[in-house]
Design an enzyme around this catalytic site. Structure first.
Site, PDB file in Angstrom:
ATOM      1  N   ASN A 154     -10.338  -7.940  -2.705  1.00 19.95           N
ATOM      2  CA  ASN A 154     -10.898  -6.875  -1.931  1.00 19.95           C
ATOM      3  C   ASN A 154     -12.010  -6.277  -2.796  1.00 19.95           C
ATOM      4  O   ASN A 154     -12.341  -6.596  -3.878  1.00 19.95           O
ATOM      5  CB  ASN A 154      -9.978  -5.793  -1.520  1.00 19.95           C
ATOM      6  N   GLY A 182      -0.645   4.932  -8.885  1.00 23.49           N
ATOM      7  CA  GLY A 182      -0.992   3.553  -8.290  1.00 23.49           C
ATOM      8  C   GLY A 182      -2.213   3.680  -7.510  1.00 23.49           C
ATOM      9  O   GLY A 182      -2.620   4.199  -6.612  1.00 23.49           O
ATOM     10  N   ASP A 200      -1.861  -6.720   0.462  1.00 24.70           N
ATOM     11  CA  ASP A 200      -0.762  -6.598   1.379  1.00 24.70           C
ATOM     12  C   ASP A 200      -0.097  -7.910   1.482  1.00 24.70           C
ATOM     13  O   ASP A 200       0.973  -8.233   1.867  1.00 24.70           O
ATOM     14  CB  ASP A 200      -1.060  -5.925   2.809  1.00 24.70           C
ATOM     15  N   PRO A 214       5.203  -7.597  -1.902  1.00 24.35           N
ATOM     16  CA  PRO A 214       6.167  -6.552  -2.309  1.00 24.35           C
ATOM     17  C   PRO A 214       5.369  -5.320  -2.429  1.00 24.35           C
ATOM     18  O   PRO A 214       4.188  -5.388  -2.812  1.00 24.35           O
ATOM     19  CB  PRO A 214       7.029  -6.721  -3.469  1.00 24.35           C
ATOM     20  N   ASP A 215       5.791  -4.217  -2.045  1.00 28.89           N
ATOM     21  CA  ASP A 215       5.182  -2.905  -2.293  1.00 28.89           C
ATOM     22  C   ASP A 215       5.406  -2.244  -3.500  1.00 28.89           C
ATOM     23  O   ASP A 215       6.498  -1.929  -3.716  1.00 28.89           O
ATOM     24  CB  ASP A 215       5.652  -2.086  -0.992  1.00 28.89           C
ATOM     25  N   ILE A 216       4.365  -2.166  -4.507  1.00 29.51           N
ATOM     26  CA  ILE A 216       4.487  -2.019  -5.781  1.00 29.51           C
ATOM     27  C   ILE A 216       4.978  -0.638  -5.740  1.00 29.51           C
ATOM     28  O   ILE A 216       5.845  -0.089  -6.430  1.00 29.51           O
ATOM     29  CB  ILE A 216       3.308  -2.187  -6.534  1.00 29.51           C
ATOM     30  N   ILE A 217       4.204   0.236  -5.113  1.00 31.41           N
ATOM     31  CA  ILE A 217       4.459   1.735  -5.416  1.00 31.41           C
ATOM     32  C   ILE A 217       5.928   2.268  -4.802  1.00 31.41           C
ATOM     33  O   ILE A 217       6.582   2.852  -5.316  1.00 31.41           O
ATOM     34  CB  ILE A 217       3.548   2.691  -4.219  1.00 31.41           C
ATOM     35  N   LYS A 236       2.877   7.781   4.850  1.00 30.30           N
ATOM     36  CA  LYS A 236       3.293   6.924   3.637  1.00 30.30           C
ATOM     37  C   LYS A 236       4.179   7.741   2.535  1.00 30.30           C
ATOM     38  O   LYS A 236       4.931   7.113   1.775  1.00 30.30           O
ATOM     39  CB  LYS A 236       1.973   6.696   3.125  1.00 30.30           C
ATOM     40  N   LYS A 265       7.378   5.711   1.345  1.00 37.16           N
ATOM     41  CA  LYS A 265       7.246   5.299   0.247  1.00 37.16           C
ATOM     42  C   LYS A 265       8.023   6.042  -0.800  1.00 37.16           C
ATOM     43  O   LYS A 265       8.325   5.350  -2.335  1.00 37.16           O
ATOM     44  CB  LYS A 265       5.779   4.911  -0.427  1.00 37.16           C
TER      45      LYS A 265
END
Ligand SMILES: Cc1cc2nc3c(=O)[nH]c(=O)nc-3n(C[C@H](O)[C@H](O)[C@H](O)COP(=O)(O)O)c2cc1C
Length: 391
Positions: free
Chosen positions: A209, A272, A278, A305-308, A338, A342
């Site tokens: 990105n 983060g 994603d 996976p969602d790091i945060i 979020k 999260k």
């Protein structure tokens, strides 16, 4: 402008690197500092005071026994005016005198009278630097509480090669910044991720990105300047940071996750800022894929996976976990969703247009509050952000 309103006394010794002190003075002034220059007699053999005077807009001080000086800025007033003293270049001769408390001209006398921090940037021939006499003086200098920016190694003006070159003026400025900044994060560990991730499709192609990592790098620098131990987990292209930021370079989201989980454990703050992909390719092909000879091909992406979320849910979770969320609409509403989903303490909601831009703006969203973060250059933006994180 991280040195706005600060008073810096620049002591210039008689070495070949005097011309680089001009550059250093300019860089300090660029950060907002008011700089007064004191030159030794030998320094004036290399560059005239006029150069420093014209560029600083202040009279250059050269003489201890100057009657006009005593009615204006005498040596004691000069050093009382200063928030710190930088000696660059510091000759072997000056180092001896500073270390041993000899006061025989304006610069050495005011250094003996100084009650503010003194940063010494040595510059000399490699043999002078390594000599037993100089090394003993350097040791004494440090034992007596003077700060030092190590000289760099490389080709020296005298034609020899080795240690002794004046540190880069920009590195000297980096050493000055924490000395004139309140150490509000001393004893804290901050872990920050930054930049884009790269998901490999084959040996040469990637999914990534537009993130540059600039904001995360600036946040890392700002936290380190305030005394934090900072670990920056950096995606590709993330700009360089201060030397005291521990940097771990990563490529893919999976790699970034592993490193984040390893370092975030027990940290005080995790931020983060990385623009994490994603999705990744379901498989990475070996070698370089060839044209398939068909007008379209199917590519399968699988969720990363969602790091945060993983950091927020880990054992010994950092005391505060913050995430950046780049959105193109409904910034605050998405941030609130979020925040809950999260399990983080705050979301910095910002517009996708911030990516790669010089300025940043957004909202600091917590469970009870939404505060607007006004548009500022990224250095001021992160300073403001640190205020919010720490209050
Ligand atoms: C061309 C030339 C270059 C010099 N470069 C240096 C130098 O880089 N570092 C140093 O410690 N001394 C250097 N010296 C020696 C100093 O000028 C000398 O020790 C002087 O007494 C230093 O005075 P100060 O410490 O009061 O400025 C150089 C001398 C000459 C003639």
């Amino acid at each position: 402008m991280q040195l706005q309103g600060k008073h810096i006394l620049l002591g210039v010794g008689g070495g070949i690197a005097v011309y680089r002190a001009v550059e250093l003075m300019r860089l300090l002034m660029k950060q907002g500092a008011d700089v007064q220059v004191v030159m030794t007699k030998s320094a004036q053999e290399f560059v005239t005071p006029l150069t420093f005077e014209a560029l600083s807009g202040n009279k250059v001080h050269t003489d201890l026994f100057d009657l006009t000086e005593q009615h204006g800025m005498g040596h004691i007033q000069l050093v009382r005016w200063a928030d710190m003293v930088v000696v660059a270049p510091a000759t072997a001769n000056l180092i001896t005198k500073i270390a041993r408390g000899i006061a025989e001209d304006l610069l050495t006398t005011l250094l003996l009278a100084s009650e503010v921090p003194v940063l010494v940037a040595p510059a000399m021939n490699v043999s002078m630097w390594g000599s037993a006499g100089n090394q003993a003086n350097i040791k004494l200098l440090q034992e007596r509480g003077f700060y030092m920016v190590e000289p760099a190694a490389g080709a020296l003006a005298c034609g020899e090669v080795g240690a002794g070159r004046l540190a880069e003026p920009s590195d000297i400025v980096q050493a000055v910044l924490p000395m004139l900044t309140e150490q509000s994060l001393k004893g804290r560990t901050w872990v920050i991720n930054a930049g884009p991730t790269w998901e490999a499709w084959d040996a040469v192609r990637i999914l990534t990105n537009r993130a540059t990592g600039a904001l995360g790098a600036k946040l890392a620098d700002a936290a380190a300047i305030r005394g934090a131990k900072v670990i920056l987990i950096a995606g590709k292209g993330t700009p360089n940071t201060r030397n005291d930021v521990q940097r771990i370079d990563v490529e893919s989201t999976a790699e970034m996750l592993d490193v984040c989980l390893q370092y975030a454990q027990g940290a005080d703050v995790f931020v983060g800022t990385a623009a994490v992909s994603d999705y990744r390719f379901s498989e990475t092909k070996a070698g370089k894929l060839k044209r398939q000879g068909s007008s379209s091909i199917q590519v399968e992406l699988v969720e990363n996976p969602d790091i945060i979320q993983a950091v927020a849910a880990m054992d010994k979770r950092p005391h505060k976990v913050l995430a950046f969320a780049a959105e193109s609409e409904n910034h605050i509403q998405f941030a609130k969703d979020k925040l809950k989903r999260k399990g983080v303490d705050a979301i910095v909601a910002n517009d996708v247009s911030n990516m790669g831009a010089k300025h940043a703006s957004g909202y600091y969203v917590t469970a009870n509050d939404v505060v607007e973060l006004e548009a500022q250059d990224k250095t001021n933006f992160v300073a403001n952000l640190i205020q919010h994180i720490t209050t």
